[in-house]
Design a protein around this motif. Sequence first.
Motif, short mmCIF file in Angstrom:
data_model
loop_
_atom_site.label_atom_id
_atom_site.label_comp_id
_atom_site.label_asym_id
_atom_site.label_seq_id
_atom_site.Cartn_x
_atom_site.Cartn_y
_atom_site.Cartn_z
N PHE A 146 0.84 -1.20 0.00
CA PHE A 146 0.00 0.00 0.00
C PHE A 146 0.87 1.25 0.00
N LYS A 147 0.47 2.21 -0.81
CA LYS A 147 1.23 3.47 -0.84
C LYS A 147 0.28 4.66 -0.85
N TYR A 148 0.60 5.63 -0.05
CA TYR A 148 -0.22 6.83 0.03
C TYR A 148 0.66 8.04 -0.25
N VAL A 149 0.09 9.01 -0.98
CA VAL A 149 0.71 10.32 -1.04
C VAL A 149 -0.33 11.30 -0.52
N LEU A 150 0.01 12.01 0.54
CA LEU A 150 -0.95 12.92 1.15
C LEU A 150 -0.50 14.36 0.96
N ASP A 151 -1.41 15.17 0.48
CA ASP A 151 -1.10 16.56 0.21
C ASP A 151 -2.16 17.44 0.89
N GLU A 152 -1.87 18.71 1.02
CA GLU A 152 -2.79 19.68 1.63
C GLU A 152 -3.29 19.21 2.98
N LYS A 153 -4.62 18.99 3.11
CA LYS A 153 -5.10 18.60 4.45
C LYS A 153 -5.62 17.17 4.46
N ALA A 154 -5.08 16.36 3.59
CA ALA A 154 -5.59 14.99 3.45
C ALA A 154 -5.23 14.14 4.66
N LYS A 155 -6.07 13.17 4.90
CA LYS A 155 -5.82 12.25 6.01
C LYS A 155 -5.92 10.83 5.49
N GLY A 156 -4.98 10.01 5.90
CA GLY A 156 -5.03 8.63 5.46
C GLY A 156 -4.78 7.70 6.63
N SER A 157 -5.32 6.52 6.53
CA SER A 157 -4.92 5.52 7.52
C SER A 157 -4.91 4.14 6.87
N PHE A 158 -4.01 3.34 7.35
CA PHE A 158 -3.88 1.98 6.84
C PHE A 158 -3.81 1.03 8.02
N LEU A 159 -4.76 0.14 8.11
CA LEU A 159 -4.73 -0.90 9.14
C LEU A 159 -4.64 -2.23 8.43
N GLY A 160 -3.51 -2.85 8.52
CA GLY A 160 -3.37 -4.12 7.82
C GLY A 160 -3.10 -5.22 8.83
N ARG A 161 -3.85 -6.26 8.74
CA ARG A 161 -3.65 -7.33 9.71
C ARG A 161 -3.46 -8.63 8.95
N ILE A 162 -2.44 -9.39 9.35
CA ILE A 162 -2.23 -10.71 8.76
C ILE A 162 -2.36 -11.71 9.87
N LEU A 163 -3.20 -12.69 9.67
CA LEU A 163 -3.36 -13.76 10.65
C LEU A 163 -2.86 -15.05 10.04
N VAL A 164 -1.98 -15.73 10.72
CA VAL A 164 -1.54 -17.05 10.28
C VAL A 164 -2.01 -18.03 11.34
N ARG A 165 -2.96 -18.86 10.94
CA ARG A 165 -3.56 -19.75 11.94
C ARG A 165 -2.67 -20.96 12.24
N LYS A 166 -3.02 -21.61 13.32
CA LYS A 166 -2.31 -22.82 13.72
C LYS A 166 -2.30 -23.81 12.56
N GLY A 167 -1.19 -24.38 12.26
CA GLY A 167 -1.12 -25.39 11.21
C GLY A 167 -0.86 -24.83 9.81
N SER A 168 -0.89 -23.51 9.66
CA SER A 168 -0.65 -22.94 8.32
C SER A 168 0.84 -22.82 8.08
N ASP A 169 1.50 -23.97 8.04
CA ASP A 169 2.95 -23.93 7.88
C ASP A 169 3.34 -23.56 6.45
N LYS A 170 4.56 -23.13 6.30
CA LYS A 170 5.12 -22.70 5.01
C LYS A 170 4.36 -21.49 4.45
N THR A 171 3.73 -20.76 5.30
CA THR A 171 3.07 -19.54 4.85
C THR A 171 4.13 -18.50 4.50
N ASP A 172 3.84 -17.76 3.48
CA ASP A 172 4.74 -16.70 3.07
C ASP A 172 3.90 -15.43 3.00
N ALA A 173 4.01 -14.57 3.96
CA ALA A 173 3.14 -13.40 4.00
C ALA A 173 3.97 -12.13 4.18
N HIS A 174 3.76 -11.20 3.29
CA HIS A 174 4.50 -9.95 3.39
C HIS A 174 3.58 -8.76 3.25
N GLN A 175 3.91 -7.74 3.96
CA GLN A 175 3.06 -6.57 3.93
C GLN A 175 3.96 -5.34 3.97
#
Lengths: 466, 494
Positions: free
Chosen positions: A335-364
């Motif tokens: 995710f990429k944001y460019v904020l100018d003037e009076k802009a407001k941005g927010s990014f809430l990113g959540r990655i959940l890797v559950r039990k048993g999800s081996d060999k997961t490859d997750a990048h944020q």
Amino acid sequence: MSAEKQYIELYRSQKALIDANSAPALNAYREEAARVLEQEGLQKPKDFTHVDPGQLLSADYLLNLARHEVPTGREDLFTCAVPELSTNVHFLCNEQYTGNTDKIKDSRFFAGSLREFARLYPEILTAYYNQLAGKRLDTGDKRSARFETCSLGEAALNTMLCQDGFVLYVPAGVEVQKPLQLISLLRAVDDFMAVQRLLVIIEDNAKASLLVCEHASMLPKMDDQSVVPDLLSLQTVEVFVGKHASLDFYRLEEHHEHAFRLGQTYVRLDEGAHADLGEYALTAGRTRNRMQIELTAPDAQVQLYGMAALDGEQCLDNITFIDHQAPRCQSNELFKYVLDEKAKGSFLGRILVRKGSDKTDAHQTDRNLCLTPDTRMIARPELEIYADDVKCSHGATVGQLDQQALFYMRTRGIPEDEARMLLMFAFMSDVIDGIRIEQLKDRLKHLIEKRFRGELKQQCAGCQIR
Amino acid sequence: MREENNTEEVLKDLTSGEYKYGFTTDVETEVIPMGLNEEVVRLISQKKGEPDWVLQFRLDAYRWWKEQPRPTWGHVLVDEVDYDKISFYAAPKKKTGNGEVDPEILKTFDKLGIPLHERDMLLGNAAAGTPLDGASNMAVDAIVDSESQKTTYRDKLAELGIIFCSFGEAVREYPDLVRKYLGKVVPTRDNYYSALNSAVFSDGSFVYIPKGVRCPMELASYFRINSSGTGQFERTLIIADDESYVSYLEGCTAPMRDENQLHAAVVEIYVHDRAEVKYSTVQNWYPGDKNGKGGVYNLVTKRALCAGDFSKISWTQVETGSAITWKYPSCVLKGDNSSGEFYSVAVTNNYQEADTGTKMIHIGRNSHSRIISKGISAGHSQNSYRGLVKVLPGADGVRNYTQCDSLLLSNTCGAHTFPVMDIQNPTAVVEHEATTSKINEQQLFYCQQRGIKEEDAVSLIVGGYAKEVVSKLPMEFAVEAQKLLSLSIENSVG
């Protein structure tokens, strides 16, 4: 009276009218939705976000429950052109499906009105509709149950009032070659709420790409020509990608400051499925996007791109949740944001890797540029991991343009404005490079350049709103 | 097949990494009746012989606390605490009339390796194997339950104008100083647990370093919960005046009990112009048994205010104990060019849960902060990093770097990261990086290939992983922290 109560009352009093203008298969969900809405309510704003859905929804909006036809024909109303991109274009005006440009109808798959689809294929609809939006995701851990990415109440409000929308149904084994384009236009002459619903079903081994362009008209208010009415789109999108199926799903937003969006996107990927998802906000009013992506079976892959170029008093919240439920899945989020003037941005990113999800490859990754002292950026990249054989990472930065690079370019005779533009453009380029439709990639680059030059006003060049 | 058996054996041994400090001391203890109400608050204040303003401070906090719901946002499962089953004041009765410390208590601290005899310390006579082992140049404030027992080297420090004493004494002897700073960094109504602490706080340490003084020795507080059915609510206040320096250490242990004991402390640090405070913690409260029964709930509020220009605060923590840890040592960087650092290693094993991290609030111009957090989870534990980096509009030129890594040693544990960045100034450069992985198999293989046992190899790798943080500890602490680390993860490889 609270907003949710008013909506429920409206539904109860207008039930006959709502039902009559929709399809029985859709009507079947309304009562339950009303009950859920009553129980859940509309969520209070989360900490560290800017858009308050409760406040947006409590304003007084008109609804087009009686399904009055939009006054003009579809192509007179709006044209959107991505040069050299040959697409089948479908139109959605507010929540109403108004037609398409298909010269020859491809009967292997269905793309069109949700209402029509519900009437023609109620059993397919029932198998998918509201299956993701109508349930709370069980994360399997008491601690994480406290976090909610998507709001059940908001989805229930949508289900309760939804009459039409868009469906893309690609049966097993069908590959749709030509990209589909859905043009969604908010257009009203008074404060208006559009209850939109999108359903995308890509069955096993099927393939499709869908581009959704969202615009908002700037017609003045009927009773006061000096102001533009507030337009709110309450959108729920459910996406199913079957075994070894592939979907490209990009959403382009070009709203203005009186256009608000509360969007919830639910994506479920089956074994070996691949999805490329993109959220591109060239201009936004007040927007909150929530995305919940489930990787339910092994070897599924998802790429999620997000971009926002905001100025004025625009504000955008992206709340994403990627749920790794099975081994060997991959997710990559940028995710990429460019904020100018009076802009407001927010990014809430959540990655959940559950039990048993081996060999997961997750990048944020979340990178942000703030250009003026009045901007505000909030980033919350979160990892929640219950398996040990995984590779997970996240990175987030907030900063400004590289002063050295700026200086370097100026010493080579590039004017400051141009140098800044170039740097901003370079900053955004990798979000766009991931797009798998070449022409769209080029087009978007062009649009972003125009956007940074300040030449883009509510619509892409080539698009016409009347 | 053989390898599998091996692993099983290793797992079977999982309990052998026993908690060494789980004994109790048999001393006569005065405990007030259980429960919390205004009368109890008044009684505590009366027992401590406090002036009226302190009582009012307590009552104000209590009244606010009573109205508050218990926070539940942490990534931990805290059982409802029954405040009617806790006694909020417990103090060992002094047997001898001349103010000397009870010999039993002295023995306890000997056993813990905390030198309370100044002479012994010089001879390096302390018992082995504890955090403060062999610390020769260190003044200690020893606190059992609600009362400070002894503070060493007070006279020597007083020569330099340094005040190092228990909080209770400070209230009596330096009321103006205490009144000036109490509640200034952590206001009474800051949060649920700080309000609880403000209502019932017992002894902690008070430190004042005068202008231009560099404290010649490490100051240390040692906290011990001894009585059952009690909690510990210590309050520590450190004031570093202009151009001063102090390094402060904190250690803690508790007996093994089946009940969950509550520890809700408040630490306030006030740093003036060009002063520097280094605060190190080795937290080793009783973590509960291997089935997650018992253990201390460690719910503390620690915050430093860098009020002066060029002031500096550095938090270093090694968290190995407690059933639940809920702790965010924070820095409010108000002064221009002030700086805050946070180094943390948090190890959780068995059923421990930790939700820890920091807050960096940038208010001053050119303030900078650095966060290094290393989480190690094993067994069925949950380990979370939670942090906030906030840059206010007036704070130009802010720089922050955050790195938090998690290491997973079993497939039944969890490692989580919840950072927040709230940036309101375009000149800020803020970075956050996090990775989660298990122990590098190649490294492990390499070590084993060279004849190092799997367990030792893991210990070695974890040691290397945590080195960046442990190296920030004062030397005496660092050695022990390293030992504690390997002890905590002992036999947790499966």
